[in-house]
Design an enzyme around this catalytic site. Structure first.
Site, PDB file in Angstrom:
ATOM      1  N   PHE A 124     -73.642  54.845 -30.642  1.00 59.59           N
ATOM      2  CA  PHE A 124     -73.890  56.168 -30.089  1.00 59.59           C
ATOM      3  C   PHE A 124     -75.392  56.411 -30.163  1.00 59.59           C
ATOM      4  O   PHE A 124     -75.972  56.327 -31.255  1.00 59.59           O
ATOM      5  CB  PHE A 124     -73.127  57.174 -30.954  1.00 59.59           C
ATOM      6  N   PRO A 129     -87.203  59.212 -31.601  1.00 57.74           N
ATOM      7  CA  PRO A 129     -88.231  59.416 -32.619  1.00 57.74           C
ATOM      8  C   PRO A 129     -88.661  60.889 -32.735  1.00 57.74           C
ATOM      9  O   PRO A 129     -88.911  61.379 -33.825  1.00 57.74           O
ATOM     10  CB  PRO A 129     -89.385  58.528 -32.139  1.00 57.74           C
ATOM     11  N   TRP A 157     -82.247  55.441 -34.827  1.00 57.77           N
ATOM     12  CA  TRP A 157     -81.174  55.646 -35.812  1.00 57.77           C
ATOM     13  C   TRP A 157     -79.812  55.255 -35.249  1.00 57.77           C
ATOM     14  O   TRP A 157     -78.817  55.941 -35.479  1.00 57.77           O
ATOM     15  CB  TRP A 157     -81.129  57.100 -36.292  1.00 57.77           C
ATOM     16  N   GLU A 367     -75.605  62.500 -38.534  1.00 56.95           N
ATOM     17  CA  GLU A 367     -74.631  63.313 -37.779  1.00 56.95           C
ATOM     18  C   GLU A 367     -74.814  64.808 -38.065  1.00 56.95           C
ATOM     19  O   GLU A 367     -73.840  65.561 -38.141  1.00 56.95           O
ATOM     20  CB  GLU A 367     -73.200  62.811 -38.028  1.00 56.95           C
ATOM     21  N   GLY A 368     -76.071  65.194 -38.211  1.00 60.18           N
ATOM     22  CA  GLY A 368     -76.430  66.596 -38.468  1.00 60.18           C
ATOM     23  C   GLY A 368     -76.700  66.797 -39.939  1.00 60.18           C
ATOM     24  O   GLY A 368     -75.818  66.593 -40.769  1.00 60.18           O
TER      25      GLY A 368
HETATM   26  N1  CAA Z   1     -68.749  71.673 -28.741  1.00 60.27           N
HETATM   27  C1  CAA Z   1     -68.867  71.936 -27.411  1.00 60.27           C
HETATM   28  N2  CAA Z   1     -70.009  72.390 -26.855  1.00 60.27           N
HETATM   29  C2  CAA Z   1     -71.078  72.578 -27.673  1.00 60.27           C
HETATM   30  C3  CAA Z   1     -71.030  72.317 -29.055  1.00 60.27           C
HETATM   31  C4  CAA Z   1     -69.795  71.851 -29.588  1.00 60.27           C
HETATM   32  N3  CAA Z   1     -69.666  71.560 -30.897  1.00 60.27           N
HETATM   33  N4  CAA Z   1     -72.239  72.577 -29.591  1.00 60.27           N
HETATM   34  C5  CAA Z   1     -73.022  73.012 -28.589  1.00 60.27           C
HETATM   35  N5  CAA Z   1     -72.317  73.003 -27.434  1.00 60.27           N
HETATM   36  C6  CAA Z   1     -72.781  73.425 -26.106  1.00 60.27           C
HETATM   37  C7  CAA Z   1     -73.141  74.892 -26.123  1.00 60.27           C
HETATM   38  O1  CAA Z   1     -71.999  75.704 -25.867  1.00 60.27           O
HETATM   39  C8  CAA Z   1     -74.146  74.979 -25.003  1.00 60.27           C
HETATM   40  O2  CAA Z   1     -73.487  74.984 -23.769  1.00 60.27           O
HETATM   41  P1  CAA Z   1     -73.824  76.158 -22.710  1.00 60.27           P
HETATM   42  O3  CAA Z   1     -75.305  76.082 -22.485  1.00 60.27           O
HETATM   43  O4  CAA Z   1     -73.017  75.796 -21.513  1.00 60.27           O
HETATM   44  O5  CAA Z   1     -73.426  77.419 -23.384  1.00 60.27           O
HETATM   45  C9  CAA Z   1     -74.874  73.645 -25.094  1.00 60.27           C
HETATM   46  O6  CAA Z   1     -73.989  72.753 -25.791  1.00 60.27           O
HETATM   47  C10 CAA Z   1     -76.168  73.748 -25.860  1.00 60.27           C
HETATM   48  O7  CAA Z   1     -75.870  74.214 -27.142  1.00 60.27           O
HETATM   49  P2  CAA Z   1     -76.929  74.951 -28.048  1.00 60.27           P
HETATM   50  O8  CAA Z   1     -77.633  76.001 -27.260  1.00 60.27           O
HETATM   51  O9  CAA Z   1     -76.233  75.365 -29.294  1.00 60.27           O
HETATM   52  O10 CAA Z   1     -77.967  73.770 -28.339  1.00 60.27           O
HETATM   53  P3  CAA Z   1     -79.159  73.694 -29.340  1.00 60.27           P
HETATM   54  O11 CAA Z   1     -80.264  72.971 -28.663  1.00 60.27           O
HETATM   55  O12 CAA Z   1     -79.448  75.056 -29.923  1.00 60.27           O
HETATM   56  O13 CAA Z   1     -78.638  72.715 -30.490  1.00 60.27           O
HETATM   57  C11 CAA Z   1     -77.561  72.060 -32.531  1.00 60.27           C
HETATM   58  C12 CAA Z   1     -77.554  72.968 -31.310  1.00 60.27           C
HETATM   59  C13 CAA Z   1     -76.299  72.452 -33.284  1.00 60.27           C
HETATM   60  C14 CAA Z   1     -78.761  72.297 -33.430  1.00 60.27           C
HETATM   61  C15 CAA Z   1     -77.516  70.589 -32.060  1.00 60.27           C
HETATM   62  O14 CAA Z   1     -78.738  70.186 -31.494  1.00 60.27           O
HETATM   63  C16 CAA Z   1     -77.194  69.625 -33.189  1.00 60.27           C
HETATM   64  O15 CAA Z   1     -76.043  69.461 -33.574  1.00 60.27           O
HETATM   65  N6  CAA Z   1     -78.227  68.950 -33.757  1.00 60.27           N
HETATM   66  C17 CAA Z   1     -77.970  67.854 -34.677  1.00 60.27           C
HETATM   67  C18 CAA Z   1     -77.889  66.565 -33.915  1.00 60.27           C
HETATM   68  C19 CAA Z   1     -77.092  65.534 -34.627  1.00 60.27           C
HETATM   69  O16 CAA Z   1     -76.080  65.792 -35.268  1.00 60.27           O
HETATM   70  N7  CAA Z   1     -77.535  64.276 -34.488  1.00 60.27           N
HETATM   71  C20 CAA Z   1     -76.845  63.197 -35.064  1.00 60.27           C
HETATM   72  C21 CAA Z   1     -77.005  61.987 -34.198  1.00 60.27           C
HETATM   73  S1  CAA Z   1     -75.792  60.728 -34.423  1.00 60.27           S
HETATM   74  C22 CAA Z   1     -76.276  59.911 -35.823  1.00 60.27           C
HETATM   75  O17 CAA Z   1     -76.475  60.514 -36.824  1.00 60.27           O
HETATM   76  C23 CAA Z   1     -76.437  58.437 -35.797  1.00 60.27           C
HETATM   77  C24 CAA Z   1     -75.276  57.639 -36.163  1.00 60.27           C
HETATM   78  O18 CAA Z   1     -75.005  56.657 -35.516  1.00 60.27           O
HETATM   79  C25 CAA Z   1     -74.470  57.962 -37.387  1.00 60.27           C
END
Ligand code: CAA
Length: 384
Positions: A124, A129, A157, A367-368
């Site tokens: 995924f 960066p 990552w 994952e956040g």
């Molecule tokens: N389910 C469905 N839709 C969602 C949602 C959810 N859980 N979260 C957000 N959305 C939708 C919103 O409804 C919005 O849609 P509309 O514009 O149509 O209303 C759209 O997505 C944008 O949402 P936000 O305005 O809330 O977006 P944001 O820019 O403010 O970000 C955040 C929100 C919660 C901070 C998000 O950016 C986030 O979760 N950040 C963390 C990222 C993360 O977890 N990264 C991990 C990467 S994977 C990893 O770790 C590597 C690995 O391989 C293990």
């Protein structure tokens, strides 16, 4: 020990995972950690046992199990080795769920089926960066060229990135100078054989050392139009919905780490003598063990209740974040207390809790982060 009453199937899945973890994961986990290497053959063996297709319906060659069965199995694998668990969690929760929920029938036939059988490993690619917690600020660009897309940028990552066969990549499909935040992001199914794909830097990590975490570079990679996942512009929402699942998996992983820390602490405190008695006779040690046990039980109870809510079709955005927050902080707490109980022996690699301490930390980050989970929870509390 789980408070949740298990069905016969759930109990037998748990036993299968426990046996596999004891025989084929735990004996090698220390060496994999030292050598920073996870044999792909073990991933394929996990696939052969069904652990990589647990949530995929039988029609796509998965086991079609409920979420609790999957999380029970994941806890068992994580208690033996957190690196094996993150491969299993990412594969089951993110790329396969994205294909299942948003992919076309052709994409499911071509990519999901071998992934469900564990013959293809999934990854995924969301973070970059400069785009971590602020995921929607990502800059990887996909530009139309006839029927194809040209993908340019760097992802960071990426778990299992060295050997992944199918990667779900989020990229901007709006114009570079017209950033529309989350709205301009689309999801693509890519494979390493596409021209322009490069595996970049492998991270030299504190913990989860066996799990390869890499940068992926896309240098004008030509992606067939048929590899766009779902609707253009919906990639961010698909990724967020998939992370709702992913966070349950990381919670199960964290509970497995915490449980292992408690188990090692119970044994050590019963054997280790100071001042003429086993140290478990001291209240200072008993209080630590009790707090570890109580926190693990509460994180697990919330996770199991959330799994049931998910299978009833309810949104688990808030409870998934709560599970991940509580479980990862429990893992870090339990691993820290375990090191303290082991004293000097907790600080050396010869004993198992030093690895647990290093492995636990990442559960509060990927994952956040815990801070992002709190943001999600607070937003959901206001919107409820
Ligand atoms: N389910 C469905 N839709 C969602 C949602 C959810 N859980 N979260 C957000 N959305 C939708 C919103 O409804 C919005 O849609 P509309 O514009 O149509 O209303 C759209 O997505 C944008 O949402 P936000 O305005 O809330 O977006 P944001 O820019 O403010 O970000 C955040 C929100 C919660 C901070 C998000 O950016 C986030 O979760 N950040 C963390 C990222 C993360 O977890 N990264 C991990 C990467 S994977 C990893 O770790 C590597 C690995 O391989 C293990």
């Amino acid at each position: 020990m789980s408070l949740t009453p298990l069905t016969e199937t759930q109990a037998s899945i748990q036993q299968l995972a426990r046996g596999f973890a004891a025989d084929e994961i735990a004996p090698h986990a220390g060496r994999w950690d030292r050598e920073s290497c996870f044999p792909v053959s073990v991933a394929h063996r996990m696939g052969a046992l069904g652990f990589l297709g647990m949530l995929i319906p039988e029609q796509y060659d998965g086991l079609g199990l409920d979420t609790l069965s999957y999380l029970l199995a994941l806890e068992e694998i994580a208690a033996a080795d957190a690196s094996a668990a993150v491969l299993m969690s990412v594969h089951n929760s993110l790329p396969t769920q994205m294909l299942l929920n948003f992919g076309s029938e052709a994409q499911r036939q071509r990519y999901l089926k071998p992934m469900a059988r564990g013959e293809s490993i999934g990854a995924f690619a969301l973070s970059e960066p400069e785009a971590g917690s602020d995921a929607s600020s990502l800059r990887c660009q996909a530009t139309r060229d006839g029927d194809d897309w040209i993908l340019t940028g760097t992802k960071s990552w990426v778990t299992s990135g060295t050997f992944a066969d199918v990667i779900l990549v989020m990229a901007r499909t709006d114009l570079p100078d017209a950033r529309r935040g989350s709205k301009g992001i689309s999801a693509f199914v890519v494979t390493p054989d596409l021209p322009g794909f490069h595996v970049g830097k492998k991270e030299d990590k504190m913990g989860l050392r066996a799990s390869p975490t890499v940068q992926l570079d896309f240098d004008g990679m030509r992606v067939p139009g048929a590899n766009l996942l779902g609707d253009e512009g919906q990639g961010f929402v698909y990724a967020m919905r998939s992370l709702d699942n992913g966070r349950l998996g990381i919670a199960a992983q964290a509970i497995g780490i915490a449980r292992s820390a408690l188990q090692h602490s119970l044994s050590y405190a019963a054997e280790r003598k100071q001042f003429g008695v086993p140290i478990k006779e001291f209240q200072a040690i008993q209080f630590k063990l009790a707090d570890m046990g109580a926190r693990i039980a509460s994180a697990r109870a919330l996770l199991h209740a959330t799994a049931a809510a998910k299978d009833r079709g309810e949104s688990v955005t808030m409870y998934g974040s709560m599970c991940k927050l509580l479980a990862s902080e429990t893992a870090m707490f339990a691993a820290t207390e375990a090191v303290q109980i082991f004293g000097g022996y907790g600080y050396v690699k010869e004993y198992p809790v030093e690895k647990l301490f290093r492995d636990a930390k990442i559960t509060e980050i990927y994952e956040g982060t815990s801070e992002i989970q709190r943001i999600v929870i607070a937003r959901e509390l206001y919107s409820a």
